[in-house]
Design an enzyme around this catalytic site. Structure first.
Site, short mmCIF file in Angstrom:
data_model
loop_
_atom_site.label_atom_id
_atom_site.label_comp_id
_atom_site.label_asym_id
_atom_site.label_seq_id
_atom_site.Cartn_x
_atom_site.Cartn_y
_atom_site.Cartn_z
N ASP A 28 46.00 48.62 40.66
CA ASP A 28 44.75 47.89 40.46
C ASP A 28 44.18 47.65 41.85
OD1 ASP A 28 42.72 46.06 40.09
OD2 ASP A 28 44.01 44.45 39.32
N LYS A 90 35.46 47.08 48.37
CA LYS A 90 35.23 47.76 47.10
C LYS A 90 33.74 47.75 46.72
CE LYS A 90 36.94 47.60 42.33
NZ LYS A 90 37.95 46.93 41.47
N GLU A 191 39.18 49.59 34.33
CA GLU A 191 40.00 48.38 34.36
C GLU A 191 40.19 47.75 32.97
OE1 GLU A 191 37.94 46.18 37.39
OE2 GLU A 191 38.60 47.57 38.94
N ASP A 213 36.96 39.68 32.22
CA ASP A 213 37.56 39.79 33.57
C ASP A 213 36.75 38.97 34.57
OD1 ASP A 213 38.47 40.49 36.08
OD2 ASP A 213 38.44 42.65 35.72
P1 ADP Z 1 39.58 40.69 42.03
O1 ADP Z 1 39.63 41.32 40.68
O2 ADP Z 1 38.17 40.43 42.49
O3 ADP Z 1 40.39 41.40 43.04
P2 ADP Z 1 41.43 38.55 41.25
O4 ADP Z 1 41.54 38.92 39.83
O5 ADP Z 1 42.60 38.73 42.11
O6 ADP Z 1 40.14 39.20 41.92
O7 ADP Z 1 40.95 37.01 41.28
C1 ADP Z 1 40.80 36.29 42.46
C2 ADP Z 1 40.20 34.95 42.10
O8 ADP Z 1 41.08 34.24 41.23
C3 ADP Z 1 39.97 34.05 43.31
O9 ADP Z 1 38.69 33.44 43.21
C4 ADP Z 1 41.07 32.99 43.15
O10 ADP Z 1 40.70 31.75 43.71
C5 ADP Z 1 41.17 32.90 41.64
N1 ADP Z 1 42.44 32.31 41.22
C6 ADP Z 1 43.69 32.74 41.48
N2 ADP Z 1 44.60 31.91 40.94
C7 ADP Z 1 43.91 30.91 40.32
C8 ADP Z 1 44.28 29.74 39.60
N3 ADP Z 1 45.55 29.41 39.41
N4 ADP Z 1 43.28 28.96 39.11
C9 ADP Z 1 41.99 29.28 39.30
N5 ADP Z 1 41.57 30.36 39.98
C10 ADP Z 1 42.52 31.16 40.49
MG MG Z 2 40.25 42.60 39.27
#
Ligand code: ADP
Ligand code: MG
Length: 633
Positions: A28, A90, A191, A213
């Site tokens: 991913d 990205k 995704e 998502d």
């Molecule tokens: P991407 O798909 O853009 O790479 P992610 O799916 O990894 O992103 O998500 C990252 C986001 O998730 C960030 O904004 C982070 O603060 C939020 N996040 C991660 N853990 C938590 C949590 N426990 N509660 C709320 N938000 C969270």
């Molecule tokens: Mg993602």
């Protein structure tokens, strides 16, 4: 000379299995975080680094000495030397230098002069680096992590996930990055499709599923169907500028306002960064706790801030509400209702927030599926797919084209060959013909978009089919085939069917559509549907009228002697009227003028036919005669 025309350099296709194939993983490749997983005998495992982290921040730091750091270390370097650190690359994948120039200033990166080929590059210290190279660093780090976790076994193949709306250019750029990182791409998988696969929805009951998502900077929603063992993305939507980062900003603003009330009002950019870090920590903590306290220390001066989950939710509610409104719109656009959806899969770190879960549950009328960690679910699905592609599986994976693909026809009209949301892989062909007598070449112009006219769609490629044998207008048969492969990449071929003359082009645009543009295109096509249809009908009427005028003029040149001067004048007047109507008139004026020309030239056409028949009979008589006398050569 080869008649196979290729207008772009061939894509960097992975080399065939030269050596013994290494392990196959699922990746991913996220905007904020990336994850790598492997599936063995159907059980997927997310691979961690030595410190036990599953998420690799998608951040790359370049050192003065040429060294490169990826992940947590790079993210830490953001505070001390931001000029040498690249995050959220990205968003730039597959984008052209021209396109991104418009965004300059709003980007967290400095732009370097574009490469000779127009490829976007970022200025990092003294170096100019392309997004593909940055992405390749992230993929390399993931490959190395996997190799370490697998006790040194080589990892050489991967299924990599991409957003469903990624266009050709962004998909190609992702493949190029993988190749640079020493990975053969088994398949690019959308995704949401990967997320659904992780839940084994492909083995479950048939029906309709939604994937919600909410990541760091982007929101995506997709509707998928499972029917007769075939898995398809039905519809997608989202907002490229909505995610957990926006919630962080809202919380940070609150903290800074409180700090001002406590008499600490200095707001530097360093203060904003500190506040954002505290805000993010607070937000994540409050997903599992009711309340907490945080200290902001800026320039040696501390301020205390407490925040409860209820207060956080008040700040986040409008943002979460926006995502839910998009879900409703996508369901609507697909002609469905939320009740028709059998399950909802949660993806992305931000879906850990109880507010998000409650909102999704209320909208769909059922609790979402959340047994698999939402940070990991996409990588798990990709790993399953990698196993299926290397070890075997009966799962058939289908995705859809995000925008319609078509061709320019006379009058600047776009003829759609593959409509939006068509399952891929797909191959479709349409027949076209020549417009003018003796036409020996035909321009093929490939377009992407939902509108009816060429100038409202995006140009993907142009090429020319040459060597069409001269024939009367409309006699040649030209078959234009569009083929979109399982990775979403397009090849267009054109063939004149009587001679077999064939030309083919792999469409590899130099840059892609931004997600904002994609959303704008879809919205505009809905807004403009009626006026577009009117424009198209008008353009068609003009094309038809001009074709008729062309035919009459050719006839006048050949058989003008059949007409009296006054008859000739009437036809010339009708032709002039038609030219005038085509140039300035509306659709009705054009078709009236075309009818007038038809009426004016009616008896001329009859006389020409008589002459033609007489000549044909005369020719035949001579032939028959010469045949009978045995004189034929
Ligand atoms: P991407 O798909 O853009 O790479 P992610 O799916 O990894 O992103 O998500 C990252 C986001 O998730 C960030 O904004 C982070 O603060 C939020 N996040 C991660 N853990 C938590 C949590 N426990 N509660 C709320 N938000 C969270
Ligand atoms: Mg993602």
């Amino acid at each position: 000379m080869s008649n196979l025309l290729q207008i772009h350099e061939p894509g960097m296709t992975p080399a065939p299995h030269e050596q013994e194939a290494g392990a196959a993983v699922g990746i991913d490749l996220g905007t904020t975080n990336s994850v790598v997983a492997i599936a063995l005998d159907g059980a997927a495992e997310v691979l961690t680094d030595a410190a036990g982290h599953t998420l690799l921040p998608s951040v790359v730091a370049y050192g003065e000495d040429g060294g490169v750091e990826v992940g947590h270390a790079a993210r830490a370097a953001l505070a001390s030397r931001p000029d040498q650190v690249i995050s959220s690359v990205k968003r730039l994948m597959g984008r052209g230098a021209d396109e991104v120039k418009r965004l300059a200033g709003t980007l967290p990166h400095a732009l370097a002069p574009a490469s000779a080929g127009g490829m976007l590059r970022l200025q990092v210290g003294a170096r100019a680096i392309s997004p593909v190279e940055v992405s390749a660093e992230i993929l390399t780090a993931l490959r190395q992590r996997a190799e370490a976790a697998l006790q040194g076994r080589a990892v050489s193949r991967a299924v990599i996930t991409v957003p469903a709306y990624f266009d050709d250019a962004a998909r190609t750029a992702t493949k190029d990055a993988a190749r640079l990182a020493g990975l053969e791409v088994l398949r690019l998988v959308n995704e949401p499709t990967a997320a659904a696969l992780a839940y084994g929805l492909d083995h479950g009951a048939e029906g309709l599923y939604a994937v919600y998502d909410l990541g760091g900077g982007t929101f995506d929603v997709s509707l998928l169907t499972m029917e007769k063992g075939v898995f398809q993305v039905l519809a997608t939507g989202g907002d490229a500028a909505l995610g957990g980062d926006d919630i962080d900003h809202a919380v940070a603003e609150r903290f800074l306002a409180e700090r001002a009330l406590q008499g600490e009002s200095a707001v530097s950019s360093g203060a904003a960064k500190q506040a954002l870090l505290a805000a993010r920590a607070a937000k994540e903590y409050l997903s599992d706790h009711e309340t907490g306290d945080w200290t902001l220390e800026i320039d040696g001066r501390a301020s205390r801030h407490s925040l409860s989950r209820a207060q956080l939710e008040e700040l986040a509610r409008p943002l979460v509400g926006r995502s839910l409104a998009i879900c409703r719109a996508v369901i609507d656009e697909a002609g469905l209702t939320p009740e028709a959806i059998r399950g909802v899969v949660l993806v992305g770190g931000s879906t850990r927030m109880p507010l998000v879960r409650a909102g999704v549950a209320a909208l769909f009328g059922r609790p979402p599926l959340s047994d698999i960690n939402p940070d990991e679910v996409v990588a798990v699905g990709a790993a399953r797919q990698a196993e299926a592609l290397t070890v075997g599986s009966d799962t058939l994976l289908l995705d859809v084209t995000p925008l319609s693909l078509g061709l320019e026809t006379m009058g600047g009209i776009v003829e759609k060959v593959i409509p939006r949301n068509t399952p891929i892989p797909v191959a479709l062909a349409q027949e076209f013909t020549t417009y003018q007598d003796g036409q020996t070449a035909m321009a093929i112009h490939v377009l992407q978009g939902e509108r009816e006219m060429v100038d409202q769609c995006r140009s993907l490629a142009r090429f020319e089919l040459r060597g069409i044998p001269p024939m009367t207008a409309g006699a040649a048969r030209i078959r234009v085939g569009f083929c979109v492969d399982a990775d979403g990449l397009l090849t267009v071929s054109a063939q004149e069917t009587t001679t077999g003359t064939l030309q083919q082009v792999a469409v590899k645009p130099s840059y892609g559509l931004s997600e904002e543009e994609m959303a704008a295109i879809l919205q505009a096509s809905m807004l403009h549907a009626r006026e577009d249809m009117e424009t198209r009908l008008h353009a068609e009427a003009v094309v038809e009228a001009r074709r008729a005028a062309l035919a009459v003029r050719a006839a006048l040149a050949a058989d003008g002697d059949l007409l009296s001067p006054s008859e000739r004048r009437t036809i010339d007047q009708a032709l002039a009227g038609l030219d005038e109507a085509c140039a300035t008139g509306g659709r009705e004026a054009v078709s009236d003028a075309a009818q007038a020309l038809d009426a004016a030239s009616q008896s001329f056409a009859e006389r020409r036919m008589d002459r033609g028949i007489r000549q044909a009979l005369a020719g035949q008589a001579v032939e028959r005669l010469s045949g009978a006398l045995g004189l034929a050569e």
